[in-house]
Design an enzyme around this catalytic site. Structure first.
Site, PDB file in Angstrom:
ATOM      1  N   CYS A 150      25.300  11.165   9.589  1.00 10.74           N
ATOM      2  CA  CYS A 150      24.806  10.115   8.691  1.00 10.74           C
ATOM      3  C   CYS A 150      25.107   8.726   9.252  1.00 10.74           C
ATOM      4  CB  CYS A 150      25.472  10.261   7.329  1.00 10.74           C
ATOM      5  SG  CYS A 150      25.300  11.909   6.662  1.00 10.74           S
TER       6      CYS A 150
ATOM      7  N   ARG B 144      20.730   8.533  13.311  1.00 11.24           N
ATOM      8  CA  ARG B 144      21.864   9.396  12.945  1.00 11.24           C
ATOM      9  C   ARG B 144      21.493  10.437  11.888  1.00 11.24           C
ATOM     10  NH1 ARG B 144      26.644   7.325  14.743  1.00 11.24           N
ATOM     11  NH2 ARG B 144      27.808   8.563  13.244  1.00 11.24           N
TER      12      ARG B 144
ATOM     13  N   TRP C  94      21.981  12.879   7.103  1.00 11.14           N
ATOM     14  CA  TRP C  94      21.643  14.148   7.760  1.00 11.14           C
ATOM     15  C   TRP C  94      22.376  15.202   6.928  1.00 11.14           C
ATOM     16  CZ3 TRP C  94      24.319  17.996  10.746  1.00 11.14           C
ATOM     17  CH2 TRP C  94      23.464  18.863  11.446  1.00 11.14           C
TER      18      TRP C  94
ATOM     19  N   ASN D  59      30.073  10.067   5.650  1.00  5.64           N
ATOM     20  CA  ASN D  59      29.612  10.808   6.833  1.00  5.64           C
ATOM     21  C   ASN D  59      30.708  11.821   7.143  1.00  5.64           C
ATOM     22  OD1 ASN D  59      28.587  11.616   9.329  1.00  5.64           O
ATOM     23  ND2 ASN D  59      29.495   9.886  10.410  1.00  5.64           N
ATOM     24  N   GLY D  60      30.353  13.095   7.290  1.00  2.00           N
ATOM     25  CA  GLY D  60      31.362  14.113   7.591  1.00  2.00           C
ATOM     26  C   GLY D  60      31.316  15.228   6.560  1.00  2.00           C
TER      27      GLY D  60
ATOM     28  N   GLU E 289      17.118  21.743  30.745  1.00  2.00           N
ATOM     29  CA  GLU E 289      16.911  20.451  30.077  1.00  2.00           C
ATOM     30  C   GLU E 289      15.427  20.244  29.761  1.00  2.00           C
ATOM     31  OE1 GLU E 289      18.652  18.421  28.571  1.00  2.00           O
ATOM     32  OE2 GLU E 289      17.543  16.554  28.542  1.00  2.00           O
TER      33      GLU E 289
ATOM     34  N   LYS F 162      14.156  19.730  25.924  1.00  2.00           N
ATOM     35  CA  LYS F 162      13.366  18.553  25.521  1.00  2.00           C
ATOM     36  C   LYS F 162      12.092  18.995  24.788  1.00  2.00           C
ATOM     37  CE  LYS F 162      15.536  14.870  26.639  1.00  2.00           C
ATOM     38  NZ  LYS F 162      16.719  15.575  26.095  1.00  2.00           N
TER      39      LYS F 162
ATOM     40  N   GLU G  62      13.009  20.330  21.313  1.00  2.00           N
ATOM     41  CA  GLU G  62      13.415  19.240  20.423  1.00  2.00           C
ATOM     42  C   GLU G  62      12.232  18.419  19.940  1.00  2.00           C
ATOM     43  OE1 GLU G  62      17.532  17.162  21.706  1.00  2.00           O
ATOM     44  OE2 GLU G  62      16.043  17.186  23.282  1.00  2.00           O
TER      45      GLU G  62
ATOM     46  N   HIS H 132      14.781  39.971  36.486  1.00  2.00           N
ATOM     47  CA  HIS H 132      15.654  40.888  35.761  1.00  2.00           C
ATOM     48  C   HIS H 132      15.312  40.946  34.270  1.00  2.00           C
ATOM     49  CE1 HIS H 132      17.888  41.381  39.410  1.00  2.00           C
ATOM     50  NE2 HIS H 132      18.142  40.094  39.485  1.00  2.00           N
TER      51      HIS H 132
ATOM     52  N   LYS I  17      21.196  12.400  16.102  1.00  2.00           N
ATOM     53  CA  LYS I  17      21.631  12.047  17.447  1.00  2.00           C
ATOM     54  C   LYS I  17      23.078  12.416  17.706  1.00  2.00           C
ATOM     55  CE  LYS I  17      21.112   8.883  21.137  1.00  2.00           C
ATOM     56  NZ  LYS I  17      20.542   9.968  21.935  1.00  2.00           N
TER      57      LYS I  17
HETATM   58  C1  G6P Z   1      22.971  16.258  19.303  1.00  2.00           C
HETATM   59  C2  G6P Z   1      21.716  15.619  19.877  1.00  2.00           C
HETATM   60  C3  G6P Z   1      21.520  16.016  21.339  1.00  2.00           C
HETATM   61  C4  G6P Z   1      22.779  15.690  22.130  1.00  2.00           C
HETATM   62  C5  G6P Z   1      24.001  16.383  21.541  1.00  2.00           C
HETATM   63  C6  G6P Z   1      25.294  15.951  22.215  1.00  2.00           C
HETATM   64  O1  G6P Z   1      22.782  17.597  19.103  1.00  2.00           O
HETATM   65  O2  G6P Z   1      20.582  15.974  19.127  1.00  2.00           O
HETATM   66  O3  G6P Z   1      20.432  15.290  21.883  1.00  2.00           O
HETATM   67  O4  G6P Z   1      22.603  16.070  23.470  1.00  2.00           O
HETATM   68  O5  G6P Z   1      24.107  16.051  20.152  1.00  2.00           O
HETATM   69  O6  G6P Z   1      25.522  14.595  21.936  1.00  2.00           O
HETATM   70  P1  G6P Z   1      26.611  13.733  22.665  1.00  2.00           P
HETATM   71  O7  G6P Z   1      26.609  12.410  21.951  1.00  2.00           O
HETATM   72  O8  G6P Z   1      27.920  14.439  22.526  1.00  2.00           O
HETATM   73  O9  G6P Z   1      26.204  13.600  24.093  1.00  2.00           O
END
Ligand code: G6P
Length: 616
Positions: free
Chosen positions: A2, A27, A75, A101-102, A485, A489, A492, A508, A611
């Site tokens: 949040c 956030r 969130w 938040n938390g 990655e 992406k 996501e 395999h 994020k």
């Molecule tokens: C969340 C985000 C990801 C990110 C991950 C780790 O899940 O959606 O995009 O890679 O957190 O975040 P950090 O701030 O620890 O790199």
């Protein structure tokens, strides 16, 4: 998770708070809400969905002008993302409002206790209990809000940033933090509280980093920080080294597009001041002595999400350059497997935000076991650097889009710097060998720019493949994390089935997924140097093509051997294999971004994500 904003000053609190929430929406965007104090009365407005929904509500039913207020973008953890569960939450009398938040882990017990004393709780959240506890603790205004907050914090278990306002104390906003971020912005005749400096960067760049278990009272003319017992609290004041323009889209449709374009500069900035004229590494800021670094006999990288993929790249480079065994572990799994840690283990915790709870808890576990911890973070003032033995900041500037791009590539660069520095200190590479890698690294921003300048074919390809149901990514060596990655992406952003595989593992099992027309994207290692990798990758390409896959191949300039097996070739400049992810990742970022746009998704704010995830 949040986002939280609090304001006391002379400006319109609603204006400041809404603007702050807009910058914190990365956030979480399940709901948004505000509480304002005007004429000795508390008023709240809240709405499920993105901030725009709240703004529409406020337009329909405007609030009275106020100069003290708080706001929240959510969130969801406890309770569905609806209007009722949106923050702020208020007490029975409507005098206290609180945002959070938390997670308050003992909320069920607190809630039952409050209900037994006659309180009526109307939401499904853990947060609401705090509003009612503050109602009791302020005793109808007899006890100040900061005192009440300190008393209430003693009753809470879990992770929390809390910010509250009270109608009887209209000139103050009170915050508290445990395991979750909260920073103070110091202005002239006004002060701010927020989860992240981005919320108040338009007003001040002077920030105060709060410590663990502290309560802060923010008034127009000052800020008071204490621990939960009321003793004066130690804080760190700092000046934010980026400005408002860094936190704005600057003409781009999405932050992600801007952040992708900023990558050459971000990578150059991350190397700045860390390499001397002789291409030797200078990492004085690291706070670990050379003797400490010579004693290390094992490295474990811990991280989540995209940062975990940076760790996977780091393993190849660190082991190759230093000969120190290096493991990479998902932070969320780390402490539950009882890892073997000693004083000579170096933990490298990678986190863009410096706040991800899984990584933070893993880091704490490692420190309890006496391992040394080096944090690689992008956010000054965040929790992980503070709790680590050493820190290496990536200088990517603020990253707003939920999907990490410049954060990722600068993390990889920081890992290279750590690996090379260890090699330098421990003498596992000759000076001229290190200088050669450093020179190659210095050349990367310009090469990245060349990749960025020629991406229209990738965009076209994405639009062309927008109807695909599945995309597979293959890679070997550092191309393997690149494949992971690329797939992450796409998941996501485009909400598509996408998977990354180690190319050699394909036969395999996963090769059964290949059927006519399935897009398979690969980054082929350089044919120069360790050409065996290249040749094996080309064989894997042939295997999937023979089974009908549509192959999209990222290959170095001049590598013609891939052409017979590629439906599409995406060219990148030549580079040493270990450094190739800095180039080969970029087309994959753009591919996912364009695919999301073509499928009509919000690139910056993908569904269900946030994020920085500050819960385990
Ligand atoms: C969340 C985000 C990801 C990110 C991950 C780790 O899940 O959606 O995009 O890679 O957190 O975040 P950090 O701030 O620890 O790199």
């Amino acid at each position: 998770m949040c986002g939280i904003v609090g304001y006391v000053g002379d400006q319109s609190a609603l204006g400041v708070v809404i603007e702050g929430l807009r910058r914190l929406e990365y956030r979480g965007y399940d709901s948004a809400g505000v509480a304002m104090l005007a004429d000795g009365k508390l008023a709240t407005a809240k709405k499920a969905g993105k901030l725009a929904n709240l703004e529409a509500l406020l337009e329909e039913s405007p609030m009275a002008p106020a100069t003290t207020g708080i706001g929240h973008t959510r969130w969801a953890t406890h309770g569905a993302p609806n209007d009722r569960n949106a923050h702020p939450h208020v007490d029975c009398t409507g005098t206290v409002a609180v945002i959070h938040n938390g997670i308050i882990e003992n909320f069920a017990h607190l809630r039952a206790e409050l209900e037994s004393r006659g309180h009526e709780l109307v939401s499904d959240t853990d947060t609401e209990a705090v509003a009612h506890l503050l109602e009791e603790a302020t005793r109808g205004g007899e006890v100040g809000l900061a005192d009440a907050m300190r008393a209430v914090c003693h009753r809470l278990e879990g992770a929390f940033t809390l910010v509250a306002t009270h109608a009887d104390f209209p000139d103050a906003v009170v915050g508290a933090r445990r395991n979750s971020p909260l920073v103070v912005g110091r202005g002239q005749g006004e002060n701010f509280l927020a989860s992240d400096v981005a919320a108040f960067i338009a007003h001040t760049r002077d920030a105060v980093e709060l410590g663990q278990d502290q309560v802060v009272e923010v008034r127009r003319d000052g800020v008071t920080v204490t621990d939960f017992d009321g003793n004066p609290g130690e804080v760190r004041e700092y000046h934010v080294d980026w400005d408002l323009s860094a936190a704005e889209k600057g003409g781009y449709d999405f932050f992600m597009l801007k952040e992708i374009d900023e990558q050459p500069q971000a990578v150059a900035d991350t190397m700045l001041g860390r390499l001397d004229d002789d291409n030797r590494l200078v990492l004085d800021e690291m706070r670990l002595s050379d003797d400490d670094l010579r004693e290390i006999d094992k490295i474990i990288v811990i991280a989540c999400g995209t940062s975990f993929h940076a760790g996977l790249v780091a393993k190849y480079a660190i082991e190759h350059w230093t000969r120190i065994p290096c493991e990479v572990e998902l932070a969320s799994e780390f402490r539950y497997r009882d890892p073997v840690l000693t004083r000579s283990t170096l933990i490298v915790a990678i986190s863009q935000s410096g706040e991800t709870m899984d990584t933070l808890m893993a880091l704490r576990h490692a420190r309890e076991q006496k391992a040394k911890v080096l944090a690689i973070c992008n956010t000054n003032g965040s929790t992980m650097p503070r709790e680590s033995d050493a820190v290496l900041y990536t200088h990517a500037g603020p990253e707003v889009a939920v999907a990490s791009t410049k954060g990722y590539l600068t993390q990889i660069v920081a890992c290279y710097l750590v690996g090379l520095y260890l090699a330098q200190v421990r003498g596992t590479k000759y000076g001229d060998e290190i200088a050669k890698v450093v020179a190659d690294l210095r050349a990367m921003p310009a090469k990245m720019q060349r990749v960025l300048d020629d991406l229209e074919p990738v965009r076209e390809l994405a639009r062309d493949l927008a109807g695909a149901t599945s995309v597979l990514f293959l890679g070997r060596h550092v191309g393997y994390p690149t494949a992971l990655e690329g797939a992450l992406k796409l998941k996501e952003l485009a909400y598509m089935h996408a998977e990354g595989f180690a190319a050699g593992e394909l036969k395999h099992g996963p090769i059964a997924l290949i059927e006519e027309g399935v897009p398979v994207i690969t980054a082929v290692p350089s044919p120069r140097g360790r050409s065996i990798l290249h040749d094996k990758m080309v064989s894997n390409l042939q295997e999937v093509r023979a089974r009908g896959a549509r192959t999209i191949v990222i290959a170095e300039d001049g590598d013609t051997t891939v052409e017979p097996y590629a439906d599409v070739v995406i060219r990148i400049p030549q580079s040493p294999t270990l450094l190739q992810p800095l180039l080969s990742t970029i087309p994959l970022q753009v591919f996912a971004c364009e695919m999301a746009k073509a499928r009509g998704h919000d690139v910056d704010q993908p569904r269900n994500l946030a994020k920085s995830v500050t819960v385990e």
